[in-house]
Design an enzyme around this catalytic site. Structure first.
Site, PDB file in Angstrom:
ATOM      1  N   LYS A 118       4.257   9.336   8.511  1.00 39.42           N
ATOM      2  CA  LYS A 118       3.810   8.797   9.802  1.00 39.42           C
ATOM      3  C   LYS A 118       4.726   9.095  11.002  1.00 39.42           C
ATOM      4  CE  LYS A 118       0.955   5.276   7.674  1.00 39.42           C
ATOM      5  NZ  LYS A 118      -0.416   5.047   8.004  1.00 39.42           N
TER       6      LYS A 118
ATOM      7  N   TYR B  97       0.847  -1.193   0.000  1.00 38.36           N
ATOM      8  CA  TYR B  97       0.000   0.000   0.000  1.00 38.36           C
ATOM      9  C   TYR B  97       0.882   1.243   0.000  1.00 38.36           C
ATOM     10  CZ  TYR B  97      -3.451   3.456   1.450  1.00 38.36           C
ATOM     11  OH  TYR B  97      -4.258   4.561   1.514  1.00 38.36           O
TER      12      TYR B  97
ATOM     13  N   ASP C   8       9.312   2.633  -0.027  1.00 39.26           N
ATOM     14  CA  ASP C   8       8.246   3.366   0.661  1.00 39.26           C
ATOM     15  C   ASP C   8       8.329   2.966   2.132  1.00 39.26           C
ATOM     16  OD1 ASP C   8       5.995   4.276   1.882  1.00 39.26           O
ATOM     17  OD2 ASP C   8       4.597   3.579   0.349  1.00 39.26           O
TER      18      ASP C   8
HETATM   19  C1  LIG Z   1       3.540   2.209   3.344  1.00 35.31           C
HETATM   20  C2  LIG Z   1       2.634   3.388   3.211  1.00 35.31           C
HETATM   21  N1  LIG Z   1       2.859   4.299   2.251  1.00 35.31           N
HETATM   22  C3  LIG Z   1       2.110   5.398   2.117  1.00 35.31           C
HETATM   23  C4  LIG Z   1       1.038   5.623   2.945  1.00 35.31           C
HETATM   24  C5  LIG Z   1       0.217   6.863   2.799  1.00 35.31           C
HETATM   25  O1  LIG Z   1       0.484   7.740   3.843  1.00 35.31           O
HETATM   26  P1  LIG Z   1      -0.591   8.875   4.215  1.00 35.31           P
HETATM   27  O2  LIG Z   1      -1.792   8.157   4.750  1.00 35.31           O
HETATM   28  O3  LIG Z   1       0.111   9.740   5.238  1.00 35.31           O
HETATM   29  O4  LIG Z   1      -0.873   9.603   2.959  1.00 35.31           O
HETATM   30  C6  LIG Z   1       0.736   4.697   3.946  1.00 35.31           C
HETATM   31  C7  LIG Z   1      -0.436   4.897   4.830  1.00 35.31           C
HETATM   32  O5  LIG Z   1      -0.976   4.010   5.423  1.00 35.31           O
HETATM   33  C8  LIG Z   1       1.555   3.560   4.091  1.00 35.31           C
HETATM   34  O6  LIG Z   1       1.324   2.638   5.039  1.00 35.31           O
END
Ligand SMILES: Cc1ncc(COP(=O)(O)O)c(C=O)c1O
Length: 419
Positions: free
Chosen positions: A265, A143, A237
């Site tokens: 986060k 994700y 990511d």
């Molecule tokens: C691995 C990963 N990348 C990107 C995101 C997106 O982050 P945001 O919710 O701050 O846009 C998340 C959110 O859960 C994530 O777990």
């Protein structure tokens, strides 16, 4: 005045789609009405009815220090008093990005944004701009947030009933090629055929939305080699794993240096944040130095940045991650013996808890996860004051605010919830 969870949630539903500002909060995976939260302190949260919960959701990742840590409160208060946003450079941005580059040496230069999704979208643009190639390889089940070319195809689209998410641009689907996590052959097949048009491979090094999946020992190193061989950029990511599984994220834990990294986060202890960065030669493509455009009114705002620096300062104290690892090990070993079908997969600060005959290695194994059992288990725990993510496929969190006593209570409630 509405004072119960159900009254308030119905009122929210009348004005906000599904009553929530992000879909998973709506409890669709577990059913029932979500508690409406009004307060958080350390490892605890309270709902509008005054019921207290031990928080293992940790806001889906950011709260490494728990709720309302006094150092962050002080930093935030000072920022509000002295100016929360200027739309101009500030000394606090320097402190924050220096703390980031010290934790993540692969990020020689960094841009600050406001969310993980923004960081991912911007990193993809850098990859395309720098390479002159249009396509991106992503892994099924990883994700990356609300980024059109990544969340509109594959599993994410299928969950919403189609090959392409409704409303997404069809051009997006064509940009993305889907590979399989823990399967290097799937990547090499794609790169052999498409390397001349692939800008980057993006991966969540520790997927946290397909039940916390372990990368197999040679997987991330193998990806690095394939990307080098085919001259394709590797993007980690680490929005979820960054500053969580280690101060320098999964890249520190596994000793892999990606070309670009996305963070969010846990970087700013609960303030809205994102960051992307990598090799100087890549980041110098970003405007105004280069022609890859990315901008934002609130990017690098003092409120986020000053809280973020206070957060990273505390996370850089000696022994922090060693303590987190000890507590995580205690939790895993205590839970693992409770039920043969209860799978617990953990890294320091994050864990997956789900019912299945074995551990998930890739999205295909998700078929074996018993979602119905989690639903009833979830509500038994919630009733006893344990607040987990309302989905067995999403990572739960462990913060430095959780005490051994909190963990013992959690294990006891899980034991009761299983029987
Ligand atoms: C691995 C990963 N990348 C990107 C995101 C997106 O982050 P945001 O919710 O701050 O846009 C998340 C959110 O859960 C994530 O777990």
């Amino acid at each position: 005045m509405k004072t119960t969870n159900s009254e308030l949630f119905s009122a929210l539903c009348a004005r906000i789609p599904g009553g929530v500002n992000s879909p998973f909060r709506a409890f669709q995976a577990v059913g029932g009405t979500p508690p409406v939260l009004v307060r958080g302190q350390g490892a605890h949260v309270w709902d509008v009815e005054g019921k207290e919960y031990l928080d293992f959701c940790c806001a889906w990742g950011p709260l490494m220090l728990g709720h309302s840590h006094p150092d962050l409160v002080a930093a935030g208060r000072l920022a509000l008093e002295e100016g929360s946003v200027f739309g101009a450079s500030t000394p606090w941005e320097l402190e924050f990005v220096e703390a980031i580059t010290s934790a993540f040496p692969s990020m020689e230069k960094v841009r600050l944004v406001n969310s993980g999704a923004e960081a991912v979208a911007s990193a993809l643009r850098v990859a395309r701009g720098a390479s002159g190639k249009p396509r991106i390889v992503k892994f099924e089940g990883c994700y990356h947030g609300h980024v059109e070319c990544l969340d509109s195809v594959g599993l994410e689209a299928e969950e919403l009933g189609g090959a392409l998410a409704l409303g997404a641009s069809p051009g997006c689907a064509a940009e993305t090629i889907i590979a399989h996590f823990n399967n290097l052959d799937s990547v090499s097949r794609i790169l052999e055929k498409h390397h001349h048009e692939v800008a980057a491979v993006i991966v969540e090094p520790i997927p946290g939305s397909m039940a916390v999946t372990r990368p197999e020992p040679d997987f991330l190193g193998g990806l690095r080699k394939l990307c080098d061989e085919f001259q394709v950029l590797l993007i980690f990511d680490e929005v979820l794993s960054g500053c969580r599984v280690a101060r320098g994220g999964a890249q520190e834990l596994f000793g892999i240096r990606p070309d670009l990294t996305c963070l969010g986060k846990a970087l700013a202890g609960g303030m809205p944040v994102g960051a992307y960065g990598g090799k100087t030669e890549l980041m110098d493509h970003v405007a105004p130095l280069g022609k890859v455009y990315q901008a934002g009114t609130f990017c690098g705002n003092p409120l986020t940045v000053r809280c973020g620096t206070a957060n990273l300062r505390l996370l850089a104290e000696p022994g922090v991650y060693a303590k987190l690892a000890v507590e995580t090990d205690f939790l895993v070993s205590s839970l693992a013996e409770l039920d043969p079908n209860l799978q617990v997969v953990a890294y320091p600060g994050m864990f997956g808890l789900y019912f299945a005959p074995g551990q998930v290695r890739s999205h295909k194994d998700l078929e074996q996860v018993d979602l119905a059992r989690y639903r009833s288990f979830y509500h038994r725990l919630l009733k006893r004051g344990i607040y987990l993510p309302p989905s067995s496929l999403d990572a739960a969190g462990l913060s430095l605010a959780h005490t051994r006593q909190d963990l013992e209570r959690f294990v006891q409630v899980v034991r009761e919830g299983l029987s």
